[in-house]
Write a protein that holds these residues in place. Structure first.
Motif, short mmCIF file in Angstrom:
data_model
loop_
_atom_site.label_atom_id
_atom_site.label_comp_id
_atom_site.label_asym_id
_atom_site.label_seq_id
_atom_site.Cartn_x
_atom_site.Cartn_y
_atom_site.Cartn_z
N GLY A 164 -3.47 12.16 -0.38
CA GLY A 164 -2.18 11.91 -1.05
C GLY A 164 -2.34 11.76 -2.55
N SER A 173 -1.30 13.08 -5.15
CA SER A 173 -0.20 13.18 -6.11
C SER A 173 0.75 11.98 -6.06
CB SER A 173 0.60 14.47 -5.85
OG SER A 173 1.10 14.46 -4.52
N GLU A 217 -3.11 18.21 -2.30
CA GLU A 217 -2.53 18.31 -0.96
C GLU A 217 -2.79 19.68 -0.34
OE1 GLU A 217 1.57 17.06 -0.66
OE2 GLU A 217 1.82 18.17 1.21
N CYS A 232 -3.77 7.46 1.20
CA CYS A 232 -2.57 7.16 0.40
C CYS A 232 -1.44 8.14 0.70
CB CYS A 232 -2.91 7.23 -1.09
SG CYS A 232 -4.06 5.98 -1.66
N ALA A 233 -1.68 9.10 1.56
CA ALA A 233 -0.66 10.10 1.88
C ALA A 233 0.26 9.58 2.97
CB ALA A 233 -1.31 11.40 2.33
N ILE A 282 2.72 13.41 10.02
CA ILE A 282 2.01 12.94 8.82
C ILE A 282 1.67 11.44 8.92
CG2 ILE A 282 2.13 12.72 6.29
CD1 ILE A 282 2.09 15.63 7.48
N THR A 304 3.13 -0.72 6.23
CA THR A 304 4.37 -1.14 5.57
C THR A 304 5.02 -2.35 6.23
OG1 THR A 304 6.65 -0.40 5.20
CG2 THR A 304 5.50 0.65 7.00
N ASP A 305 5.80 -3.06 5.43
CA ASP A 305 6.63 -4.16 5.94
C ASP A 305 7.70 -3.64 6.90
OD1 ASP A 305 7.67 -2.79 3.69
OD2 ASP A 305 9.02 -4.45 3.18
N LYS A 333 4.98 4.77 11.07
CA LYS A 333 3.92 4.05 10.35
C LYS A 333 3.21 3.08 11.30
CE LYS A 333 2.92 4.06 6.52
NZ LYS A 333 1.87 4.86 5.83
N SER A 338 4.38 -3.65 0.57
CA SER A 338 5.84 -3.51 0.51
C SER A 338 6.31 -3.21 -0.90
CB SER A 338 6.51 -4.81 0.98
OG SER A 338 6.29 -5.85 0.05
N TRP A 339 7.44 -2.55 -1.00
CA TRP A 339 8.19 -2.35 -2.25
C TRP A 339 7.25 -1.92 -3.39
CZ3 TRP A 339 12.74 -6.34 -2.98
CH2 TRP A 339 13.44 -6.47 -1.77
N LEU A 340 6.47 -0.89 -3.14
CA LEU A 340 5.45 -0.45 -4.11
C LEU A 340 6.08 0.22 -5.33
CD1 LEU A 340 2.48 1.33 -2.24
CD2 LEU A 340 2.49 -0.90 -3.41
N LYS A 375 7.42 7.85 -8.51
CA LYS A 375 8.81 7.79 -8.06
C LYS A 375 9.00 6.46 -7.39
CE LYS A 375 8.60 12.32 -6.54
NZ LYS A 375 8.60 13.12 -5.34
N1 LIG Z 1 6.48 3.12 -1.69
C1 LIG Z 1 6.64 1.97 -1.05
O1 LIG Z 1 7.51 1.17 -1.37
C2 LIG Z 1 5.73 1.63 0.10
C3 LIG Z 1 5.93 0.41 0.76
C4 LIG Z 1 5.07 0.08 1.81
C5 LIG Z 1 4.06 0.95 2.19
N2 LIG Z 1 3.91 2.13 1.54
C6 LIG Z 1 2.83 3.02 1.96
O2 LIG Z 1 1.92 3.11 0.89
C7 LIG Z 1 1.27 4.38 0.91
C8 LIG Z 1 1.35 5.02 -0.46
O3 LIG Z 1 2.70 5.25 -0.75
P1 LIG Z 1 3.22 5.69 -2.19
O4 LIG Z 1 4.27 4.75 -2.61
O5 LIG Z 1 2.07 5.98 -3.09
O6 LIG Z 1 3.94 7.05 -1.77
P2 LIG Z 1 4.14 8.41 -2.57
O7 LIG Z 1 4.12 8.18 -4.03
O8 LIG Z 1 5.30 9.07 -1.93
O9 LIG Z 1 2.80 9.18 -2.19
C9 LIG Z 1 2.59 9.73 -0.94
C10 LIG Z 1 1.91 11.06 -1.15
O10 LIG Z 1 1.61 11.66 0.09
C11 LIG Z 1 1.78 13.04 -0.10
N3 LIG Z 1 1.90 13.79 1.13
C12 LIG Z 1 2.99 13.99 1.90
N4 LIG Z 1 2.71 14.82 2.91
C13 LIG Z 1 1.39 15.13 2.79
C14 LIG Z 1 0.51 15.97 3.52
N5 LIG Z 1 0.93 16.67 4.58
N6 LIG Z 1 -0.77 16.06 3.12
C15 LIG Z 1 -1.21 15.40 2.03
N7 LIG Z 1 -0.42 14.62 1.29
C16 LIG Z 1 0.88 14.49 1.66
C17 LIG Z 1 3.02 13.14 -0.94
O11 LIG Z 1 3.10 14.41 -1.55
P3 LIG Z 1 4.57 15.02 -1.87
O12 LIG Z 1 5.21 14.10 -2.85
O13 LIG Z 1 4.22 16.37 -2.39
O14 LIG Z 1 5.29 15.03 -0.57
C18 LIG Z 1 2.80 12.03 -1.93
O15 LIG Z 1 2.13 12.49 -3.09
C19 LIG Z 1 1.94 5.17 2.04
O16 LIG Z 1 1.17 5.04 3.20
C20 LIG Z 1 3.25 4.44 2.25
O17 LIG Z 1 3.73 4.59 3.56
C21 LIG Z 1 4.72 2.49 0.50
#
Ligand SMILES: NC(=O)c1ccc[n+]([C@@H]2O[C@H](COP(=O)([O-])OP(=O)(O)OC[C@H]3O[C@@H](n4cnc5c(N)ncnc54)[C@H](OP(=O)(O)O)[C@@H]3O)[C@@H](O)[C@H]2O)c1
Length: 278
Positions: free
Chosen positions: A7, A9, A30, A56-57, A75, A99-100, A127, A146-148, A154
């Protein structure tokens, strides 16, 4: 340690890239490490032979997961099983970010690691299945956060700042409680956890809690901005996916494991505002 990150990006991977610099980092794009492709996972992991793989994806668009459930499951869950299998073959530590949203949000005190899960959305369900898959790897660490957000990526912080820059009046929900968490704080905590050999399930969020409206207010205060901001209810803005009303996570297991680096959420926000570059 040789550390493979999926992940690349995304916003958490961006913070890992900056905070794990004293380790050997490999962050394939990716197109190379596509979690939708089992063979790609096995071939990259066998070639890199990582000591640690940080996943991280994810399919993180919570509302889209409702209409694209098959892709979300592929995924967020199935691919994590493949990562676990590939890591097992290399005796690598698999760090899975969860995640929460695995909780239903009806709780009245911070959720502990062993509290019953009951996700209310496809994202949360997939998840949670991802957690089960990660646990099939002997050496695994599952970190629920949570709430990253952070200065880059983004996320809610940048959504609020962009909306305010357009001079818009903002209404933000004030009846969902959680803990805003910076990617950099989580990345630093994961680094220490890997270095100290932590395994199992832990909650890793910034300390303290607020609502999305409280978070927005704190963002504008920290930036010294005057914005027309008012609270609203979740019911005022129906979304395809339900969100837990209360998803504060209890960090006692993390604190019992060793070095706890998670800051108070307000201090973490100030750090991002004062030092946007990690
Ligand atoms: N954001 C939050 O508030 C939050 C809260 C709790 C837990 N989390 C968890 O924390 C982790 C990191 O999240 P984040 O906030 O860094 O999310 P993010 O910025 O959306 O990053 C996730 C990345 O995964 C990539 N991805 C999607 N499909 C893929 C595939 N088939 N192969 C490889 N990469 C792929 C996405 O690429 P594209 O953008 O090109 O699709 C994106 O760059 C995740 O596990 C998420 O579930 C996030």
């Amino acid at each position: 340690m040789r550390v493979l990150v999926s992940g690349a990006s995304g916003q958490l991977a961006h913070a890992v890239r900056r905070t794990w610099q004293d380790h050997e980092l490999i962050l394939p794009e990716e197109s190379v490490l596509d979690l939708g492709k089992r063979e790609a996972i096995f071939s990259v992991v066998a070639e890199v032979r990582p000591d640690v793989l940080i996943n991280c994806a994810a399919f993180t668009q919570v509302d889209r997961c409702e209409s694209e459930a098959d892709l979300a499951r592929l995924i967020n869950a199935t691919a994590v099983g493949w990562l676990a299998e590939a890591c097992e073959a290399q005796h690598a530590l698999l760090i899975q970010i969860s995640t929460d949203y695995v909780f239903d949000g009806t709780g009245t005190r911070p959720y502990r690691e062993d509290d019953p899960t009951n996700p209310v959305s496809t994202y949360g369900r997939t998840k949670l299945e991802g957690e089960w898959q990660a646990a099939t790897c002997t050496r695994h660490l599952i970190a629920r956060t949570s709430w990253l957000y952070d200065a880059w990526g983004k996320n809610f912080l940048n959504t609020m700042l962009n909306a305010a820059a357009q001079g818009r009046s903002l209404r933000v929900v004030d009846d969902q409680r959680g803990s805003p968490t910076t990617c950099r704080a989580l990345a630093r905590q994961l680094k220490v956890a890997a270095e100290e050999g932590w395994q199992g399930l832990m909650h890793a969020t910034c300390q303290g809690e607020t609502t999305w409206h409280g978070f927005a207010k704190a963002i504008f205060e920290a930036k010294g901005m005057t914005v027309d901001l008012s609270p609203c209810a979740t019911a005022d803005y129906p979304t395809p996916a339900a969100r837990p009303a209360y998803s504060v996570l209890d960090g006692r297991r993390r604190k019992s494991l060793g070095t706890d680096l998670m800051p108070d959420w307000r201090d973490a926000l100030q750090d991002v505002v004062d030092h946007p570059e990690l």
